[in-house]
Write an enzyme that holds these catalytic residues in place. Structure first.
Site, PDB file in Angstrom:
ATOM      1  N   HIS A  28      54.476  12.542  63.178  1.00 22.42           N
ATOM      2  CA  HIS A  28      54.868  13.774  62.554  1.00 22.42           C
ATOM      3  C   HIS A  28      54.024  14.937  63.047  1.00 22.42           C
ATOM      4  CE1 HIS A  28      56.729  15.920  59.164  1.00 22.42           C
ATOM      5  NE2 HIS A  28      55.531  16.702  59.174  1.00 22.42           N
ATOM      6  N   SER A  50      59.684  20.051  59.564  1.00 20.19           N
ATOM      7  CA  SER A  50      59.296  19.519  58.531  1.00 20.19           C
ATOM      8  C   SER A  50      59.739  19.972  56.979  1.00 20.19           C
ATOM      9  CB  SER A  50      57.480  19.336  58.597  1.00 20.19           C
ATOM     10  OG  SER A  50      56.967  18.646  57.310  1.00 20.19           O
ATOM     11  N   ASP A  85      55.975   8.148  61.577  1.00 21.03           N
ATOM     12  CA  ASP A  85      56.235   9.037  60.460  1.00 21.03           C
ATOM     13  C   ASP A  85      56.602   8.740  59.129  1.00 21.03           C
ATOM     14  OD1 ASP A  85      56.297  11.562  59.427  1.00 21.03           O
ATOM     15  OD2 ASP A  85      57.852  12.383  60.458  1.00 21.03           O
TER      16      ASP A  85
END
Length: 323
Positions: free
Chosen positions: A294, A169, A264
């Site tokens: 995610h 991320s 996601d």
């Protein structure tokens, strides 16, 4: 692409129910004061991590752009790919959390899995969080971590000739940024990069944001907007390739493993990055984990598909760093 509600891995839903029964939920900084959200993130991830996996752990410090920078070295207990007492290749890793939450501790199980299955020493970077520190401070800390490994890693049993970068991320943003910065850095070139469901561009007009940004699978577009504001400030340029590495000149990067979560809102960040890597002739592999959301890399104790995805990424690291 239609919304694939029925294809969420059932283990993810079971994990959510298990956490709810324990009175735990992921942090939500849109509904919680930031300090409270950070505490909630630590508690939630402690539940996800469970008992610590075997590893050798050492805390060290590097000199960052504004003082001390915390690093944690995690070595597999079996000696890893180097064999015996031979220096280990290194994976410099940056945790996710939108630049504003999470820590080395929230990612403990993931880091230990990467060390075990990647046959590497993981150097986890405790970079500064936003908004207390904003871009480009974290980019400077990433470069400081690389310089520490190159200059001092051998004193800790690390091989400065075999270095990879990785992150998930927001951490994948920093890892890609470090790979870009390292092209002009003195010292050995980076050998590899591992990027998990990265946050690569300040762009919410994508198909994945339209399909998955409402919160059915966890992360929301609204939360992503908030994270970017913490990192950049309200008046920052969102097309700065230093902050949004999807927009940078990608030529000359090392081989990359790019993993995207199918459910996601950031999925298209990784798909677009893969297209840009193709145009720049950068060797890479794009893997789309269709049934995962995610942050799946934090679910490995409970969700087999998440563990398999992490092991696949670790195997790619092992392959590229072995002699």
């Amino acid at each position: 692409m239609p919304l694939r509600r029925g294809l969420l891995d059932p283990g993810v839903a079971e994990l959510g129910a298990l956490a709810a029964r324990a009175g735990l939920a992921p942090a939500d900084p849109l509904r919680q004061p930031l300090a409270e959200a950070r505490d909630a993130a630590e508690r939630y991830h402690a539940f996800l991590n469970g008992p610590a996996l075997p590893a050798e752990v050492r805390e060290v410090e590097a000199v960052g752009p504004a003082g001390s920078l915390r690093l944690r070295l995690i070595r597999p207990v079996d000696g890893g790919a180097g064999g015996g007492d031979a220096p280990l290749p290194v994976l410099i890793y940056f945790h996710g959390g939108g630049f504003a939450v999470n820590s080395i501790d929230t990612h403990d199980r993931l880091l230990r899995l990467l060390a075990r299955h990647g046959g590497v020493a993981v150097c986890a970077v405790g970079y500064s969080l936003a908004p207390e520190r904003r871009y480009p401070h974290q980019r400077g800390e990433a470069l400081a971590a690389l310089r520490w490994v190159v200059r001092h890693g051998a004193d800790h049993g690390l091989d400065p000739e075999r270095i990879a970068v990785g992150g998930d991320s927001a951490g994948a943003n920093l890892a890609l940024g470090l790979a870009l910065d390292a092209r002009s850095e003195a010292g050995p070139p980076l050998s590899f990069g591992m990027l998990l469901y990265g946050m690569f561009a300040h762009d919410f007009d994508t198909e994945s944001h339209r399909l998955f940004g409402g919160g059915d699978y966890g992360l929301t577009t609204g939360r992503m907007r908030w994270y970017w504001r913490q990192y950049l400030g309200r008046d920052a340029m969102t097309r700065d390739p230093g902050a949004a590495p999807l927009l940078a000149d990608l030529r000359g990067l090392p081989p990359l493993h790019v993993a995207a979560a199918g459910l996601d809102c950031l999925r298209d960040d990784s798909l677009r990055l893969a297209r840009r890597l193709e145009e720049a002739n950068v060797p890479h592999r794009l893997v789309l984990h269709d049934a995962l959301p995610h942050s799946f890399a934090g679910m490995t104790r409970h969700v087999r598909a998440a563990e398999d995805a992490v092991i696949q990424a670790a195997d790619a690291v092992r392959l590229h760093l072995r002699r």
